[in-house]
Design a protein around this motif. Sequence first.
Motif, short mmCIF file in Angstrom:
data_model
loop_
_atom_site.label_atom_id
_atom_site.label_comp_id
_atom_site.label_asym_id
_atom_site.label_seq_id
_atom_site.Cartn_x
_atom_site.Cartn_y
_atom_site.Cartn_z
N HIS A 57 24.92 -3.85 35.15
CA HIS A 57 24.63 -2.52 35.72
C HIS A 57 23.44 -1.92 34.99
O HIS A 57 23.54 -1.44 33.86
N HIS A 72 19.14 -0.26 36.02
CA HIS A 72 18.26 0.22 37.09
C HIS A 72 16.80 0.01 36.69
O HIS A 72 16.49 -0.18 35.51
N TYR A 125 16.58 13.95 41.52
CA TYR A 125 15.98 14.06 40.19
C TYR A 125 14.71 13.21 40.16
O TYR A 125 14.56 12.27 40.95
N ALA A 144 18.66 2.74 42.25
CA ALA A 144 18.94 4.11 41.76
C ALA A 144 18.63 5.11 42.87
O ALA A 144 17.72 4.91 43.68
N THR A 145 19.38 6.21 42.88
CA THR A 145 19.25 7.18 43.98
C THR A 145 17.86 7.84 44.01
O THR A 145 17.44 8.32 45.06
N ARG A 153 25.17 -0.32 47.72
CA ARG A 153 25.92 0.70 46.97
C ARG A 153 26.19 1.88 47.89
O ARG A 153 25.28 2.36 48.58
N ARG A 186 26.09 15.34 43.26
CA ARG A 186 24.85 15.79 42.62
C ARG A 186 23.72 14.76 42.80
O ARG A 186 22.57 15.02 42.48
N TYR A 201 30.29 4.37 43.98
CA TYR A 201 30.20 5.33 42.88
C TYR A 201 30.82 6.64 43.32
O TYR A 201 30.37 7.25 44.30
N HIS A 241 31.83 2.46 36.73
CA HIS A 241 32.29 3.25 35.59
C HIS A 241 33.78 3.68 35.70
O HIS A 241 34.12 4.85 35.42
N ASP A 255 23.68 0.28 31.85
CA ASP A 255 23.25 1.45 32.62
C ASP A 255 21.85 1.93 32.21
O ASP A 255 21.44 3.05 32.52
N PRO A 295 20.14 7.24 33.69
CA PRO A 295 19.73 8.43 34.44
C PRO A 295 20.62 9.64 34.18
O PRO A 295 21.84 9.51 34.04
N ASN A 296 19.98 10.78 34.10
CA ASN A 296 20.68 12.07 34.06
C ASN A 296 21.56 12.28 32.84
O ASN A 296 22.48 13.09 32.88
C1 0GY Z 1 24.43 5.49 36.96
C2 0GY Z 1 24.74 6.92 37.02
C3 0GY Z 1 24.02 7.94 37.57
C4 0GY Z 1 22.92 7.83 38.45
C5 0GY Z 1 22.68 6.85 39.35
O1 0GY Z 1 21.53 5.90 41.10
C6 0GY Z 1 21.60 6.88 40.35
O2 0GY Z 1 20.83 7.83 40.39
O3 0GY Z 1 23.44 5.79 39.42
C7 0GY Z 1 24.46 9.31 37.26
O4 0GY Z 1 23.62 10.22 37.29
O5 0GY Z 1 25.66 9.49 36.96
O6 0GY Z 1 25.29 4.67 37.18
O7 0GY Z 1 23.30 5.15 36.66
#
Ligand code: 0GY
Length: 297
Positions: free
Chosen positions: A33, A35, A51, A78-79, A126, A132, A159, A183, A252, A256-257
């Motif tokens: 896991h 990114h 973000y 990643a988002t 995913r 958020r 997720y 997670h 991870d 992120p964040n």
């Molecule tokens: C993670 C957790 C987060 C973000 C993302 O794709 C993403 O933006 O997965 C998070 O902010 O909790 O698994 O990387």
Amino acid sequence: MTEVQVKDADWLDFHPNPSKPAFTLPEGAVDAHCHVFGPSPEFPFAPERKYTPCNAGKDELYKLRDYLGFSRNVIVQATCHGKDNRAMVDACRTAGDLARGIASVGPDITEDEIREMDAAGVRGVRFNFVKRLVDATPKEVFLSIAEKIKPFGWHIVVYFEAQDLEELVPFLEQLPTVIVVDHMGRPDVEKGVDHPDFQRFLDLMARNENIWSKVTCPERLSKVGPDTYDDVVPFAKKVVEMFPDRVLWGTDWPHPNMKSHMPDDGKLVDFIPRIAPTAEEQQKLLVDNPMRLYWAR
Ligand code: 0GY
């Protein structure tokens, strides 16, 4: 003109010089896991992102892989890149057989597009329910995507946060592929392992042999914080003990964040023997399980 995408003012960059782990990873260990972010402008962040991160591209990721002692990566879209999977796919192609990917796609994805991503190493999609991070997607849309990717032998990474699990259970039990939960479903670790919320997650895994869990992100779940993340140990250890053949681990990176602190990736690796104390558990968690799920072909 190419837009300069400036990271958020409160963005925490990944650790510049993580420690060397004391724990020696088994031969062939997979970081299942992680990114890539950009780098932008070559791979711009998506307009619908929630973000804007720092750049954290494939070169940095593979440097960390080698430094920590991993052999392979599973790169999760990643988002911040939305459904534009180019950065992730490019990173997979660069690593050849040493990386696999998880994409984010819409219901209009075509067979040819799936086939092309599959050739690059993508093995799943995913579905994200974390409010958020993404705007909500109707469940019927996710179900139609699931039907499209299933013939390719792909699986689904989900997720969500613990408070949403109860509502999601019927949907998760409807999905027709292997499901990997990010997670551990983000338990509230202050409630304890025996709380009905975490028991609901363990019951879900016990009832459904197609559901796997990543025992990841102590840094996100912990209330006591670095470097030991003691309060997360009982949760991850329990999942590894109960489902040794259906667990995955990952860094991870680039995290992120994270707002409270930026984890030292070497210390995260040192978390592994605390949640998987035996050599047999470590071999399954880090090598056998990810190889079975991602490298069977
Ligand atoms: C993670 C957790 C987060 C973000 C993302 O794709 C993403 O933006 O997965 C998070 O902010 O909790 O698994 O990387």
